[in-house]
Each structure stands twice: as structure tokens, then as C-alpha cells.
Write a protein that holds these residues in place. Structure first.
Motif, PDB file in Angstrom:
ATOM      1  N   ASP A  32      -6.524  -0.693  14.259  1.00 18.99           N
ATOM      2  CA  ASP A  32      -7.253  -1.415  13.461  1.00 18.99           C
ATOM      3  C   ASP A  32      -7.559  -0.122  12.234  1.00 18.99           C
ATOM      4  OD1 ASP A  32      -7.850  -3.734  14.286  1.00 18.99           O
ATOM      5  OD2 ASP A  32      -9.182  -3.292  15.392  1.00 18.99           O
ATOM      6  N   ASP A  33      -7.403   1.017  12.320  1.00 19.80           N
ATOM      7  CA  ASP A  33      -7.730   2.144  11.288  1.00 19.80           C
ATOM      8  C   ASP A  33      -6.797   3.202  11.765  1.00 19.80           C
ATOM      9  OD1 ASP A  33      -8.916   3.186   9.223  1.00 19.80           O
ATOM     10  OD2 ASP A  33     -10.673   3.806  10.406  1.00 19.80           O
ATOM     11  N   PHE A  34      -5.607   2.967  11.200  1.00 19.84           N
ATOM     12  CA  PHE A  34      -4.666   4.227  11.523  1.00 19.84           C
ATOM     13  C   PHE A  34      -4.742   5.045  10.062  1.00 19.84           C
ATOM     14  CE2 PHE A  34      -0.195   5.614  11.740  1.00 19.84           C
ATOM     15  CZ  PHE A  34      -0.317   6.515  12.838  1.00 19.84           C
ATOM     16  N   LEU A  35      -4.848   6.317  10.233  1.00 22.04           N
ATOM     17  CA  LEU A  35      -4.903   7.200   9.216  1.00 22.04           C
ATOM     18  C   LEU A  35      -5.249   6.659   7.931  1.00 22.04           C
ATOM     19  CD1 LEU A  35      -1.367   8.629   9.755  1.00 22.04           C
ATOM     20  CD2 LEU A  35      -3.395   9.868  10.284  1.00 22.04           C
ATOM     21  N   ASP A  36      -4.640   6.493   6.951  1.00 21.06           N
ATOM     22  CA  ASP A  36      -5.263   5.862   5.759  1.00 21.06           C
ATOM     23  C   ASP A  36      -4.620   4.587   5.564  1.00 21.06           C
ATOM     24  OD1 ASP A  36      -2.868   6.845   5.002  1.00 21.06           O
ATOM     25  OD2 ASP A  36      -3.533   7.556   2.889  1.00 21.06           O
ATOM     26  N   ARG A  84     -10.436   3.325   0.074  1.00 21.62           N
ATOM     27  CA  ARG A  84     -10.950   3.129  -1.031  1.00 21.62           C
ATOM     28  C   ARG A  84     -10.081   2.127  -2.031  1.00 21.62           C
ATOM     29  NH1 ARG A  84     -12.907   8.621  -3.022  1.00 21.62           N
ATOM     30  NH2 ARG A  84     -11.211   8.994  -1.434  1.00 21.62           N
ATOM     31  N   ASP A  85      -8.766   2.203  -1.828  1.00 22.08           N
ATOM     32  CA  ASP A  85      -7.870   1.561  -2.733  1.00 22.08           C
ATOM     33  C   ASP A  85      -8.103  -0.150  -2.432  1.00 22.08           C
ATOM     34  OD1 ASP A  85      -5.727   0.538  -4.140  1.00 22.08           O
ATOM     35  OD2 ASP A  85      -4.528   1.908  -3.412  1.00 22.08           O
ATOM     36  N   LYS A  86      -8.505  -0.763  -3.395  1.00 23.08           N
ATOM     37  CA  LYS A  86      -8.798  -2.142  -3.428  1.00 23.08           C
ATOM     38  C   LYS A  86      -7.274  -3.050  -3.565  1.00 23.08           C
ATOM     39  CE  LYS A  86     -12.654  -1.520  -1.739  1.00 23.08           C
ATOM     40  NZ  LYS A  86     -12.631  -1.309  -0.258  1.00 23.08           N
TER      41      LYS A  86
END
Length: 82
Positions: free
Chosen positions: A8-12, A57-59
Motif C-alpha cells: 500500500d505504501d512502497f517507498l515514494d 505530495r505529488d498530486k
């Protein structure tokens, strides 16, 4: 190929899928919004595995895609159909 990794949350990269293919190839798909596969699933060519999304943070919405031979990153243009 076969789904060998999901986080669900790998690196960035946020939601990330890794698929193992024959001959030592791996494909990495990151920045997914929705994921439709699970580790252990065997994926047919052309199957929909996820929907692209955002990470960190990149949308902006786009897919992070890699082709790897072992641990080495390869240029996808050499492998994808034109």
C-alpha cells in the motif's frame, strides 16, 4: 506473469505491484489508486491490474512503470509493442 509483491505504501511510489515474468524479467507498477490483483495471482497479457493514481505530495495522476532484468532497470521502449 505472476504477482509476487504488493504494498500500500512502497517507498515514494504508494500502492505498488511487482510482477515476475519468464526469463528473469520483472515489471513494477507504482502510484496506483485502485489495485485489482493480489500476490500469487497469475496475470494474462493485457489484463487490467490497477488504476493509476497519486503518491506522496505529488498530486498529478500517472503510472510509474519499470521493466527489470534481474536487478537491472531496462529501457521499456525495447520491449513494448509499437
Amino acid at each position: 506473469g505472476k504477482v509476487v509483491f504488493y504494498s500500500d505504501d512502497f517507498l515514494d511510489l504508494g500502492k505498488t505491484i511487482i510482477i515476475e515474468h519468464p526469463e528473469g524479467f520483472w515489471t513494477v507498477y507504482g502510484r496506483n489508486q485502485d489495485v485489482y490483483v493480489n500476490p500469487g495471482d497469475v496475470i494474462a497479457k493485457g489484463a487490467v491490474i490497477a488504476k493509476a493514481g497519486q503518491a506522496g505530495r505529488d498530486k498529478n495522476v500517472y503510472l510509474h512503470f519499470e521493466i527489470r532484468k534481474g536487478s537491472k532497470s531496462e529501457n521499456p521502449l525495447f520491449y513494448l509493442p509499437r
